[in-house]
Design a protein around this motif. Structure first.
Motif, PDB file in Angstrom:
ATOM      1  N   SER A 256       3.878   9.115  -6.350  1.00 29.16           N
ATOM      2  CA  SER A 256       2.890   9.518  -5.354  1.00 29.16           C
ATOM      3  C   SER A 256       1.481   9.273  -5.866  1.00 29.16           C
ATOM      4  O   SER A 256       1.241   9.204  -7.071  1.00 29.16           O
ATOM      5  CB  SER A 256       3.072  10.988  -4.979  1.00 29.16           C
ATOM      6  OG  SER A 256       2.919  11.807  -6.118  1.00 29.16           O
ATOM      7  N   GLN A 257       0.579   9.133  -4.911  1.00 27.62           N
ATOM      8  CA  GLN A 257      -0.836   8.954  -5.211  1.00 27.62           C
ATOM      9  C   GLN A 257      -1.600   9.898  -4.306  1.00 27.62           C
ATOM     10  O   GLN A 257      -1.410   9.889  -3.088  1.00 27.62           O
ATOM     11  CB  GLN A 257      -1.223   7.497  -4.922  1.00 27.62           C
ATOM     12  CG  GLN A 257      -2.685   7.193  -5.091  1.00 27.62           C
ATOM     13  CD  GLN A 257      -2.963   5.721  -4.813  1.00 27.62           C
ATOM     14  OE1 GLN A 257      -2.196   4.858  -5.200  1.00 27.62           O
ATOM     15  NE2 GLN A 257      -4.056   5.456  -4.128  1.00 27.62           N
ATOM     16  N   ARG A 258      -2.429  10.743  -4.894  1.00 23.46           N
ATOM     17  CA  ARG A 258      -3.202  11.716  -4.117  1.00 23.46           C
ATOM     18  C   ARG A 258      -4.464  11.069  -3.558  1.00 23.46           C
ATOM     19  O   ARG A 258      -4.874  10.003  -3.973  1.00 23.46           O
ATOM     20  CB  ARG A 258      -3.603  12.891  -5.005  1.00 23.46           C
ATOM     21  CG  ARG A 258      -2.436  13.726  -5.456  1.00 23.46           C
ATOM     22  CD  ARG A 258      -2.959  14.963  -6.198  1.00 23.46           C
ATOM     23  NE  ARG A 258      -1.892  15.727  -6.764  1.00 23.46           N
ATOM     24  CZ  ARG A 258      -1.247  16.689  -6.126  1.00 23.46           C
ATOM     25  NH1 ARG A 258      -1.580  16.992  -4.897  1.00 23.46           N
ATOM     26  NH2 ARG A 258      -0.278  17.354  -6.712  1.00 23.46           N
ATOM     27  N   GLY A 259      -5.068  11.779  -2.625  1.00 18.12           N
ATOM     28  CA  GLY A 259      -6.358  11.349  -2.093  1.00 18.12           C
ATOM     29  C   GLY A 259      -6.260  10.704  -0.725  1.00 18.12           C
ATOM     30  O   GLY A 259      -5.178  10.539  -0.170  1.00 18.12           O
ATOM     31  N   CYS A 260      -7.418  10.313  -0.198  1.00 26.29           N
ATOM     32  CA  CYS A 260      -7.459   9.761   1.154  1.00 26.29           C
ATOM     33  C   CYS A 260      -6.745   8.421   1.246  1.00 26.29           C
ATOM     34  O   CYS A 260      -6.295   8.031   2.314  1.00 26.29           O
ATOM     35  CB  CYS A 260      -8.897   9.656   1.658  1.00 26.29           C
ATOM     36  SG  CYS A 260      -9.940   8.596   0.663  1.00 26.29           S
ATOM     37  N   GLU A 261      -6.639   7.714   0.157  1.00 26.19           N
ATOM     38  CA  GLU A 261      -5.890   6.455   0.132  1.00 26.19           C
ATOM     39  C   GLU A 261      -4.495   6.666  -0.465  1.00 26.19           C
ATOM     40  O   GLU A 261      -3.834   5.722  -0.884  1.00 26.19           O
ATOM     41  CB  GLU A 261      -6.640   5.410  -0.710  1.00 26.19           C
ATOM     42  CG  GLU A 261      -7.992   5.043  -0.155  1.00 26.19           C
ATOM     43  CD  GLU A 261      -7.902   4.277   1.145  1.00 26.19           C
ATOM     44  OE1 GLU A 261      -6.975   3.448   1.286  1.00 26.19           O
ATOM     45  OE2 GLU A 261      -8.739   4.519   2.029  1.00 26.19           O
TER      46      GLU A 261
ATOM     47  N   ARG B 209       0.859  -1.194   0.000  1.00 30.63           N
ATOM     48  CA  ARG B 209       0.000   0.000   0.000  1.00 30.63           C
ATOM     49  C   ARG B 209       0.889   1.237   0.000  1.00 30.63           C
ATOM     50  O   ARG B 209       2.059   1.157   0.394  1.00 30.63           O
ATOM     51  CB  ARG B 209      -0.900   0.008   1.228  1.00 30.63           C
ATOM     52  CG  ARG B 209      -0.084   0.032   2.521  1.00 30.63           C
ATOM     53  CD  ARG B 209      -0.953  -0.262   3.746  1.00 30.63           C
ATOM     54  NE  ARG B 209      -0.102  -0.469   4.896  1.00 30.63           N
ATOM     55  CZ  ARG B 209       0.255   0.480   5.752  1.00 30.63           C
ATOM     56  NH1 ARG B 209      -0.166   1.724   5.579  1.00 30.63           N
ATOM     57  NH2 ARG B 209       1.031   0.217   6.776  1.00 30.63           N
ATOM     58  N   PRO B 210       0.334   2.363  -0.423  1.00 32.08           N
ATOM     59  CA  PRO B 210       1.143   3.590  -0.335  1.00 32.08           C
ATOM     60  C   PRO B 210       1.291   4.006   1.122  1.00 32.08           C
ATOM     61  O   PRO B 210       0.401   3.770   1.938  1.00 32.08           O
ATOM     62  CB  PRO B 210       0.335   4.609  -1.133  1.00 32.08           C
ATOM     63  CG  PRO B 210      -1.063   4.114  -1.093  1.00 32.08           C
ATOM     64  CD  PRO B 210      -0.988   2.620  -1.001  1.00 32.08           C
ATOM     65  N   LEU B 211       2.435   4.585   1.444  1.00 28.98           N
ATOM     66  CA  LEU B 211       2.674   5.089   2.793  1.00 28.98           C
ATOM     67  C   LEU B 211       2.733   6.610   2.743  1.00 28.98           C
ATOM     68  O   LEU B 211       3.271   7.177   1.798  1.00 28.98           O
ATOM     69  CB  LEU B 211       3.993   4.543   3.352  1.00 28.98           C
ATOM     70  CG  LEU B 211       4.096   3.028   3.501  1.00 28.98           C
ATOM     71  CD1 LEU B 211       5.480   2.645   4.022  1.00 28.98           C
ATOM     72  CD2 LEU B 211       3.008   2.490   4.426  1.00 28.98           C
ATOM     73  N   THR B 212       2.200   7.244   3.744  1.00 28.72           N
ATOM     74  CA  THR B 212       2.242   8.704   3.802  1.00 28.72           C
ATOM     75  C   THR B 212       3.571   9.167   4.379  1.00 28.72           C
ATOM     76  O   THR B 212       4.236   8.425   5.104  1.00 28.72           O
ATOM     77  CB  THR B 212       1.099   9.253   4.679  1.00 28.72           C
ATOM     78  OG1 THR B 212       1.299   8.817   6.018  1.00 28.72           O
ATOM     79  CG2 THR B 212      -0.265   8.815   4.156  1.00 28.72           C
ATOM     80  N   CYS B 213       3.908  10.401   4.081  1.00 29.78           N
ATOM     81  CA  CYS B 213       5.110  10.991   4.681  1.00 29.78           C
ATOM     82  C   CYS B 213       4.972  11.008   6.200  1.00 29.78           C
ATOM     83  O   CYS B 213       5.949  10.778   6.916  1.00 29.78           O
ATOM     84  CB  CYS B 213       5.327  12.416   4.171  1.00 29.78           C
ATOM     85  SG  CYS B 213       6.345  12.501   2.712  1.00 29.78           S
TER      86      CYS B 213
END
Length: 145
Positions: free
Chosen positions: A56-61, A23-27
């Protein structure tokens, strides 16, 4: 040889992304898990994205993904992406140095140091480092056996 905070943070962030690639991880999550200042990490990720090492992937996910196979990303490539030259002496490449007189051998020493350190950093991949540390967010990995 001094490793910059920026290079250390970049390598640690990519290892974190490689260890948890489902899954993508946030900073924010990377900054928290790696104890890295969030604002500084944002600029590191800008450099990593420009170098094509993360996407990067924008949005809540949203968040960040590692952009390539971690086995194809060397530590040297990461360090160069955020710091420029891998090894310098007073801002110059070692092979451009020419010390006079008795100190001529010092220039050769710096070239040798660059070659050895560069080779190690070039052959060490993000995947290898991720494998050494276990999985991201794995509390048992932090406990000595």
């Amino acid at each position: 040889m001094q490793i910059s905070a920026k290079a250390d943070y970049a390598v640690r962030s990519l290892v974190e992304l490689a260890a948890d690639s489902a899954r993508p991880l946030t900073c924010e999550s990377i900054a928290s898990s790696q104890d890295i200042p969030f604002r500084f990490l944002k600029s590191v990720f800008r450099d990593l994205r420009t170098a094509g090492l993360v996407r990067s992937q924008r949005g809540c996910e949203g968040g960040y993904w590692i952009a390539r196979d971690a086995a194809s990303i060397s530590v040297a490539e990461v360090m160069t992406a955020v710091d420029g030259e891998l090894f310098t002496v007073r801002g110059e490449r070692p092979d451009a140095l020419h010390h006079p007189g008795a100190a001529q051998g010092v220039s050769e020493l710096w070239c040798d140091v660059e070659a050895v350190a560069g080779a190690l950093l070039q052959r060490t991949t993000i995947a290898q480092l991720a494998a050494r540390g276990g999985t991201a967010h794995d509390a048992s990995a932090a406990v000595p056996a």
